[in-house]
Design a protein around this motif. Structure first.
Motif: not given
Length: 436
Positions: A56-62
């Motif tokens: 599972i790869v989570m993409l986060v950021g503003p």
């Protein structure tokens, strides 16, 4: 492993179970750029990113950093301007887009269900497009409803408007898994449900992933959710610039730069409590009863064991009641009526989740469930507090080398890295830092 071709209208991404049980596929974004008309900067700028199979790869950021654009380029809902997208070793950049999407699961907020179709029809949509026969589709629908903890007899013929938000989201996940795709893309999947339902859906996803080991790429604005769900977390800045691509442990314990520190926010030490799962700290057994039993018999077993409460489970060993000695003493026969306020936590849940659940429980403990919501044991406050004490003194855990992740776009301050150097980018486990 799997094959992916572009020769017929019925092609799809597929994968056979590997010896390790992984059914997911590797994904590589190779120097991918996306420019939208009228924008001075690319939305995604020269992104090279490896997504390992079965993780599972989570993409986060503003907001506006390009994480959703990156996600949608994997199944080409958004076409990349430059670069390649490689799934399981095959370049899918020029593959028929509709065919590609039939082989990749996709989940959005509220499930994205078709309101005029029943649950069964929604789930069976892609298998029908792929030419499955009716009997195979019906069996798959029931199998997936069981997987997401919805009784097929109760839910297969309902319409989306007859479901709660959490139930709709479960059906959305089932539909995405209908054709057994190796890759599952999730765009803010739990953002439209209440906090309690969100925790339960997160636990359900972890249980499903433990069983299926798909490759899951998920966009979220919630960093705590990323820490809970992700094997790897990619923190993006504007233009999908990778600030850090690493394990949750390393990001919390050793943030790459000031941007990452600010994005994590205060309380990083407390966030580390989300790294420990209920299954890792252990839980106790319980006296178990069944509907239809004489309450006096269950009470006798309870007294012999020296326990204060008995867990009542249904025919599938799912907890439906948690009865105290006093309550049992007032009953004749155990009923089959579920308690809607039962304090239940999944064994893949975090200690934070477990503690939250226990704080509203009159027993000062919670019931632990595993796959398909089957009862596994009881966890109490003392167990959680002991684990918290240990975690506060533990060092950052060593883990596998991070996947490749860097930017080589024209807006990068540094010179673009050569392809031959990609394998060395992560030698110190801090690959995304090379792009700073």
């Amino acid at each position: 492993m799997s094959e992916l071709t572009a020769s017929t209208s019925t092609e799809s991404i597929s994968t056979e179970d590997s010896p390790t049980g992984i059914t997911g596929a590797n994904i590589l974004l190779d120097h991918v750029t996306k420019r939208f008309p009228g924008q001075a900067r690319p939305a995604v700028d020269g992104l090279t990113m490896e997504i390992p199979a079965g993780k599972i790869v989570m993409l986060v950021g503003p907001s506006g950093c390009g994480k959703t654009t990156t996600l949608k380029m994997i199944n080409r809902l958004i076409e990349p301007t430059e670069g390649r997208i490689v799934v399981d070793g095959d370049d899918v950049t020029n593959m028929n887009g509709d065919t590609l999407r039939r082989g990749i699961g996709y989940v959005i907020q509220a499930g994205g269900l078709f309101p005029h179709m029943t649950v069964a029809t929604n789930i069976g949509l892609v298998p029908k497009m792929l030419g499955w026969d009716k009997a195979r589709i019906a069996a798959r629908v029931d199998e997936l409803l069981e997987l997401v903890s919805l009784d097929p007899a109760l839910y297969r013929n309902r319409y989306p408007k007859e479901l709660s938000g959490g139930q709709q989201q479960r059906v959305g996940v089932a539909r995405a898994l209908a054709a057994d795709p190796p890759v599952l893309l999730m765009d803010e999947p739990f953002g439209a449900v209440d906090p309690i339902t969100r925790l339960r859906l997160q636990d359900e996803l972890l249980n499903i992933q433990e069983e299926l080991q798909k490759t899951i790429v998920c966009v979220t604005h919630d960093f705590d959710e990323a820490v809970k769900l992700g094997d790897w977390i990619a923190i993006f800045n504007e233009g999908a610039q990778l600030e850090q691509y690493d394990t949750p442990e390393r990001i919390l314990g050793d943030p790459a730069n000031e941007f990452v520190e600010n994005f994590i926010g205060s309380g990083a030490g407390l966030k580390q409590l989300t790294l420990t799962r209920v299954a890792e700290v252990g839980f106790g057994d319980a006296v178990v009863g069944n509907p239809g039993e004489q309450a006096a018999d269950v009470l006798a077993r309870l007294i012999d064991a020296g326990h204060g409460h008995a867990v009542i489970v249904d025919e599938r060993h799912r907890p439906i009641q948690w009865l105290s000695r006093r309550k049992l003493g007032r009953l004749n026969v155990i009923s089959n009526v579920p308690d809607p306020k039962l304090p239940v936590v999944g064994y893949r849940a975090t200690l934070n989740d477990a503690l939250d659940t226990m704080l509203v429980s009159s027993a000062g403990a919670a019931l632990v469930t595993g796959r398909r919501d089957m009862f596994k044991g009881v966890i109490d406050v003392q167990t959680v507090m002991d684990a918290i004490t240990r975690s506060q003194t533990a060092a950052v855990l060593e883990s596998d080398q991070a996947p490749v992740g860097l930017n080589t776009g024209v807006f990068q301050a540094q010179e673009p890295a050569a392809d031959a150097d990609l394998s060395e980018t992560n030698s110190n486990g801090t690959d995304a830092r090379a792009s700073q």
